[in-house]
Design an enzyme around this catalytic site. Structure first.
Site, PDB file in Angstrom:
ATOM      1  N   ASN A   3       0.870  -1.178   0.000  1.00  0.00           N
ATOM      2  CA  ASN A   3       0.000   0.000   0.000  1.00  0.00           C
ATOM      3  C   ASN A   3       0.906   1.227   0.000  1.00  0.00           C
ATOM      4  O   ASN A   3       1.554   1.516   0.997  1.00  0.00           O
ATOM      5  CB  ASN A   3      -0.887  -0.048   1.258  1.00  0.00           C
ATOM      6  CG  ASN A   3      -1.728   1.203   1.410  1.00  0.00           C
ATOM      7  OD1 ASN A   3      -1.779   2.050   0.506  1.00  0.00           O
ATOM      8  ND2 ASN A   3      -2.396   1.329   2.548  1.00  0.00           N
TER       9      ASN A   3
ATOM     10  N   LYS B 157       0.075   4.288  -0.218  1.00  0.00           N
ATOM     11  CA  LYS B 157      -0.544   5.458   0.425  1.00  0.00           C
ATOM     12  C   LYS B 157      -0.362   6.715  -0.446  1.00  0.00           C
ATOM     13  O   LYS B 157      -0.382   6.609  -1.674  1.00  0.00           O
ATOM     14  CB  LYS B 157       0.011   5.630   1.839  1.00  0.00           C
ATOM     15  CG  LYS B 157      -0.117   4.334   2.660  1.00  0.00           C
ATOM     16  CD  LYS B 157       0.105   4.483   4.131  1.00  0.00           C
ATOM     17  CE  LYS B 157      -0.077   3.140   4.809  1.00  0.00           C
ATOM     18  NZ  LYS B 157       0.070   3.194   6.260  1.00  0.00           N
TER      19      LYS B 157
ATOM     20  N   HIS C 115      -9.416   1.137   5.136  1.00  0.00           N
ATOM     21  CA  HIS C 115      -8.123   1.283   5.810  1.00  0.00           C
ATOM     22  C   HIS C 115      -8.297   2.183   7.035  1.00  0.00           C
ATOM     23  O   HIS C 115      -9.115   3.115   7.016  1.00  0.00           O
ATOM     24  CB  HIS C 115      -7.100   1.885   4.837  1.00  0.00           C
ATOM     25  CG  HIS C 115      -5.708   1.808   5.370  1.00  0.00           C
ATOM     26  ND1 HIS C 115      -5.229   2.717   6.293  1.00  0.00           N
ATOM     27  CD2 HIS C 115      -4.702   0.928   5.151  1.00  0.00           C
ATOM     28  CE1 HIS C 115      -3.980   2.386   6.601  1.00  0.00           C
ATOM     29  NE2 HIS C 115      -3.640   1.301   5.928  1.00  0.00           N
TER      30      HIS C 115
ATOM     31  N   GLU D 103      -6.669   4.554   8.077  1.00  0.00           N
ATOM     32  CA  GLU D 103      -6.491   5.985   7.798  1.00  0.00           C
ATOM     33  C   GLU D 103      -7.765   6.576   7.190  1.00  0.00           C
ATOM     34  O   GLU D 103      -8.098   7.732   7.424  1.00  0.00           O
ATOM     35  CB  GLU D 103      -5.258   6.183   6.894  1.00  0.00           C
ATOM     36  CG  GLU D 103      -3.979   5.941   7.669  1.00  0.00           C
ATOM     37  CD  GLU D 103      -2.851   5.296   6.880  1.00  0.00           C
ATOM     38  OE1 GLU D 103      -2.864   5.346   5.651  1.00  0.00           O
ATOM     39  OE2 GLU D 103      -1.948   4.723   7.538  1.00  0.00           O
TER      40      GLU D 103
ATOM     41  N   GLU E 170      -5.066  -5.033  10.634  1.00  0.00           N
ATOM     42  CA  GLU E 170      -4.018  -4.032  10.819  1.00  0.00           C
ATOM     43  C   GLU E 170      -4.257  -3.300  12.142  1.00  0.00           C
ATOM     44  O   GLU E 170      -5.056  -2.342  12.184  1.00  0.00           O
ATOM     45  CB  GLU E 170      -4.039  -3.009   9.677  1.00  0.00           C
ATOM     46  CG  GLU E 170      -3.757  -3.591   8.319  1.00  0.00           C
ATOM     47  CD  GLU E 170      -3.187  -2.536   7.369  1.00  0.00           C
ATOM     48  OE1 GLU E 170      -2.090  -2.764   6.860  1.00  0.00           O
ATOM     49  OE2 GLU E 170      -3.832  -1.495   7.159  1.00  0.00           O
TER      50      GLU E 170
ATOM     51  N   GLY F 151       2.858   2.231  10.760  1.00  0.00           N
ATOM     52  CA  GLY F 151       3.790   3.347  10.612  1.00  0.00           C
ATOM     53  C   GLY F 151       4.533   3.700  11.886  1.00  0.00           C
ATOM     54  O   GLY F 151       5.184   4.735  11.961  1.00  0.00           O
TER      55      GLY F 151
ATOM     56  N   SER G 169       3.729  -2.254  10.220  1.00  0.00           N
ATOM     57  CA  SER G 169       5.190  -2.324  10.358  1.00  0.00           C
ATOM     58  C   SER G 169       5.767  -3.691   9.978  1.00  0.00           C
ATOM     59  O   SER G 169       6.686  -4.188  10.630  1.00  0.00           O
ATOM     60  CB  SER G 169       5.613  -1.934  11.778  1.00  0.00           C
ATOM     61  OG  SER G 169       5.256  -0.588  12.044  1.00  0.00           O
TER      62      SER G 169
END
Ligand code: 13P
Length: 259
Positions: free
Chosen positions: A13, A15, A99, A101, A171, A177, A217
């Site tokens: 991904n 992003k 996701h 985010e 996730e 991240g 990660s």
């Protein structure tokens, strides 16, 4: 190691990174570095604006091109949104949905994610549905309740037959991240929970067959241990997928005996 019935998938991904030339170059480098006899699936999800360039770089390869999001409507006054048919037109055969985010920054709800999942299924795209708990939810022992709510919400009104192509990505938000990876045991436990939940939503056959990826990660130096867990069927990779050499190492993971 994960059941041989489930084909592993390693997904990158990207992003909101890379311009279209950088994305095409990275895709070409990944393509070039793949073992000719690689048996599992590789998926790349560039930003919308790079889809065409990456499609060209991947032409004739088996690498799956995915979007990072999808609109639930097919056309109309939805400024900023991209319809399923437009994604297909741009070369996508998959779409990342829900996701964290998107949930956190763009305030997507389980109801919106359910509509996106239905739209992707209707269009014949492979949905990569993301779920996961925040640190606060984990620390207050609500991880499983959150995963259950997200799964029930996402799959509401969708039959097992319709959901056959869905890939689930667990996730944990606190691992995205941050360099903090869930331990292989933590990830395995969550994946077993996801599978049990899918058995309740649908049935055992579905739960045994659905692929559950881990994300958060994942790196060249921790993928082997993660992929050695029986219920981890692949990885959804952010930062490490932006570096061809590191991501190629993730793709070519080696399972190790952990128990
Ligand atoms: P990182 O691998 O950078 O933690 O990102 C994970 C992720 O969000 C993939 O969708």
């Amino acid at each position: 190691m994960a059941s041989t019935k489930r084909i592993p998938m390693i997904a990158g991904n990207w992003k909101m990174h890379l311009n279209s030339k950088e994305a095409a170059d990275l895709a070409a480098a990944i393509r070039k570095g793949l073992d000719a006899d690689l048996k599992h699936e590789v998926l790349l999800a560039p930003t919308f604006t790079s889809l065409h360039a990456v499609k060209a770089a991947l032409a004739g390869s088996k690498i799956i091109l995915s979007s990072q999001d999808i609109a639930w409507e097919e056309k109309g006054a939805f400024t900023g949104a991209v319809a399923p048919s437009q994604l297909i037109d741009a070369g996508c055969t998959a779409a990342i949905i829900g996701h964290s985010e998107r949930r956190k920054v763009f305030l997507e709800t389980d109801e919106m994610i359910n509509k996106k999942l239905k739209a992707a299924i209707k269009a014949g795209l492979v949905p990569v549905l993301c779920i996961g708990e925040t640190l606060e939810e984990r620390e207050s022992q609500r991880t499983y309740r959150v995963l259950e709510t997200q799964l029930i919400g996402a799959f509401s009104g969708i039959t097992a037959a319709e959901a056959v192509k869905v890939v689930i990505a667990y996730e944990p938000v606190w691992a995205i991240g941050t360099g903090k990876t869930a331990t292989p045991d933590q990830a395995q436990d969550a994946h077993v929970f996801v599978r049990r939940q899918m058995e309740r939503v649908y049935n055992k056959a579905y739960a045994d067959a659905v692929r559950v990826l881990y994300g958060g990660s994942v790196k060249a130096d921790n993928v082997d241990e993660l992929m050695s867990q029986p219920d981890i069927d692949g990885a959804l990779v952010g930062g490490e997928s932006l570096k061809a050499d590191k991501f190629l190492r993730v793709i070519h993971f080696q399972t190790v005996l952990t128990r």
